[in-house]
Design an enzyme around this catalytic site. Structure first.
Site, PDB file in Angstrom:
ATOM      1  N   VAL A 129      -1.240  -1.604  -4.272  1.00 54.41           N
ATOM      2  CA  VAL A 129      -0.699  -2.527  -5.568  1.00 54.41           C
ATOM      3  C   VAL A 129      -1.047  -3.825  -5.247  1.00 54.41           C
ATOM      4  O   VAL A 129      -0.567  -4.402  -4.283  1.00 54.41           O
ATOM      5  CB  VAL A 129       0.882  -2.373  -5.533  1.00 54.41           C
ATOM      6  CG1 VAL A 129       1.264  -3.184  -6.593  1.00 54.41           C
ATOM      7  CG2 VAL A 129       1.402  -0.907  -5.537  1.00 54.41           C
TER       8      VAL A 129
ATOM      9  N   ARG B 274       0.914  -1.331   0.266  1.00 61.76           N
ATOM     10  CA  ARG B 274       0.148   0.196  -0.038  1.00 61.76           C
ATOM     11  C   ARG B 274       0.757   1.365  -0.037  1.00 61.76           C
ATOM     12  O   ARG B 274       1.667   1.405   0.740  1.00 61.76           O
ATOM     13  CB  ARG B 274      -0.823   0.154   1.186  1.00 61.76           C
ATOM     14  CG  ARG B 274      -1.914  -1.105   1.235  1.00 61.76           C
ATOM     15  CD  ARG B 274      -2.886  -0.953   2.595  1.00 61.76           C
ATOM     16  NE  ARG B 274      -3.524  -2.459   2.623  1.00 61.76           N
ATOM     17  CZ  ARG B 274      -4.526  -2.719   2.081  1.00 61.76           C
ATOM     18  NH1 ARG B 274      -5.026  -1.866   1.112  1.00 61.76           N
ATOM     19  NH2 ARG B 274      -5.354  -3.824   2.299  1.00 61.76           N
ATOM     20  N   GLY B 275       0.738   2.362  -0.799  1.00 61.04           N
ATOM     21  CA  GLY B 275       1.224   3.351  -0.790  1.00 61.04           C
ATOM     22  C   GLY B 275       0.581   4.793  -0.720  1.00 61.04           C
ATOM     23  O   GLY B 275      -0.631   4.385  -0.316  1.00 61.04           O
TER      24      GLY B 275
ATOM     25  N   ASP C  76       8.284  12.856  -7.505  1.00 59.52           N
ATOM     26  CA  ASP C  76       8.465  12.130  -6.259  1.00 59.52           C
ATOM     27  C   ASP C  76       9.373  11.014  -6.219  1.00 59.52           C
ATOM     28  O   ASP C  76       9.137   9.994  -5.947  1.00 59.52           O
ATOM     29  CB  ASP C  76       6.919  11.620  -6.007  1.00 59.52           C
ATOM     30  CG  ASP C  76       6.760  11.449  -4.542  1.00 59.52           C
ATOM     31  OD1 ASP C  76       7.509  11.816  -3.654  1.00 59.52           O
ATOM     32  OD2 ASP C  76       6.044  10.480  -4.386  1.00 59.52           O
TER      33      ASP C  76
END
Length: 436
Positions: free
Chosen positions: A23, A17-18, A142
């Site tokens: 994902v 998880r981001g 980023d």
């Protein structure tokens, strides 16, 4: 539980998880894939779906050995006419190549510091990928260890940069709202903090910040409140790394210059690092001493944004899941913390007075074993001037108080006033800013 994504893909299990979504390990017509599903609140925004649809060809067109390829972009139909393959239940999904291996954050957490040759190889590969993206007019915005994956399926690990364009598309000002600083503070270029538009040079600054972190175990300006980190990005110079070859240190200094025009371009950075590589082979990781302080720094500036696209059950993925995280701190008054955005932080642009105020809590300067630690921001020239002004103010007030007391107790018999209290004395409060 498996779920269908569009008409051709199936998501089987969560890989990580981001800040922008989740994902999944998926399956498509051509085999295993990684599927990134954006958060529900993002996918529900019709403007965002339209922006993704408009950037479809750019996202799908980025092909390079050091870039995670996007195979398909699934967006819901938009009332504004956005077109493209529809995601399941109105979802926005990026179908990407599956990279079997950890992200760079996981690798660095395990190794603590990398040898200069390994660090240079990783960064040179990513820089070559950035060169292709910049030539196509795409700025990543980023770059950080969480967005660099290590493909360990071959004899040598290969670094690949992922999430191209996602930060830009998600964080563009919407509905006429006020723009702000968006990104990960530890890797944010000074010009972004000052409110200038992000161009290719911001990716160079972020990538060489990653290089510095790979060599030292911490970022050059990280630690503490995100606002303090941003101030250091603008006001402080990078501290040297003892034991680093001069040529590599000069390259780092150039790419961390405050002026964007002073930095190398991505292709130049990749070429220079590859030229330096033979001289770096065999050098051990830097011995900077103070392991406890380094661990404290790592916990302050490090986080596991997501565990990479490693296989479920991989020890590296488990290590990333167990790593400490730092929650985003809202700097916009009234905003609530967003626990999902553990590194990608939105905050207002500091004004000129705030940026000129100096750093509160100077970034820790690396030092060799036995070397005394350098002074903090309190020892700067500006700080010395402020202390002198304050000392003059206090001394002046003390003198005035002494004179007033002497007049009060000794002036009664010497006249001058009909009430016997001596001459009137006017005391003016002095601001320290007016002294000096």
């Amino acid at each position: 539980m498996a779920r269908n994504i569009g008409s051709h893909y199936t998501a089987h299990r969560v890989l990580g998880r981001g800040s922008a979504g989740t994902v999944w390990l998926g399956e498509g017509p051509e085999g295993p894939v990684a599927i990134k599903l954006l958060r529900e609140d993002l996918a529900a925004d019709p403007d965002l779906a339209e922006r993704f649809a408009h950037e479809r060809h750019a996202l799908l067109g980025l092909e390079h050995p050091h870039i995670v390829g996007v195979r398909e972009l699934l967006v819901p139909e938009s009332q504004h006419g956005a077109t493209g393959p529809a995601g399941a239940n109105g979802e926005i999904a990026l179908v990407m190549d599956l990279v079997r291996g950890p992200d760079l954050r996981t690798h660095l957490t395990r190794e603590r510091r990398l040898a200069p040759a390994e660090a240079a190889t990783i960064v040179a590969g990513v820089a070559s990928g950035l060169a292709v993206a910049h030539a196509a007019g795409i700025v990543h915005r980023d770059v950080k260890p969480e967005n660099i994956l290590l493909d360990t399926s071959g004899e040598q690990p290969v670094a690949l940069l992922t999430d191209f364009g996602v930060a830009k598309l998600i964080d563009e000002p919407r509905h006429g709202g006020r723009s702000g600083v968006v990104g990960t503070p530890d890797y944010m270029a000074p010009e972004i903090v000052e409110g200038l538009p992000p161009r290719a040079a911001v990716d160079i600054y972020a990538l060489v910040t990653v290089l510095y972190e790979l060599l030292s175990g911490f970022t050059p300006f990280g630690g503490g409140h995100p606002g303090a980190v941003l101030r250091r990005q603008v006001t402080e110079q990078v501290a040297p790394l003892p034991g680093l070859p001069d040529e590599l240190w000069e390259l780092i200094q150039q790419c961390l210059a405050k002026a964007p025009a002073s930095r190398l371009r991505a292709a130049e950075l990749a070429s220079r690092l590859r030229e330096l590589h033979p001289a770096l082979v065999g050098l051990p990781p830097l011995d900077l001493g103070d392991p406890a302080a380094d661990e404290e720094r790592r916990q302050a500036s490090g986080d596991a944004d997501y565990a990479g696209y490693a296989e479920h059950g991989d020890a590296t993925a488990a290590l990333a899941t167990a790593a400490p995280t730092r929650a985003a701190v809202p700097l916009v008054r009234g905003a609530a913390p967003d626990s999902e955005r553990v590194t990608h932080t939105r905050m207002r642009v500091p004004d000129a007075d705030e940026l000129a105020g100096g750093a509160h809590g100077t970034a820790r300067a690396p030092r060799a074993p036995g070397q005394p630690r350098a002074g903090s921001a309190r020892n700067t020239t500006a700080g010395a001037r402020r202390r002198r002004r304050l000392a003059v103010t206090v001394a002046g007030a003390a003198v005035l108080a002494a004179v007033a007391g002497w007049l009060l107790f000794s002036g009664g018999d010497e006249g001058g006033g009909g009430d016997g209290r001596g001459p009137a004395t006017e005391v003016t409060l002095v601001d320290e800013a007016d002294v000096g």
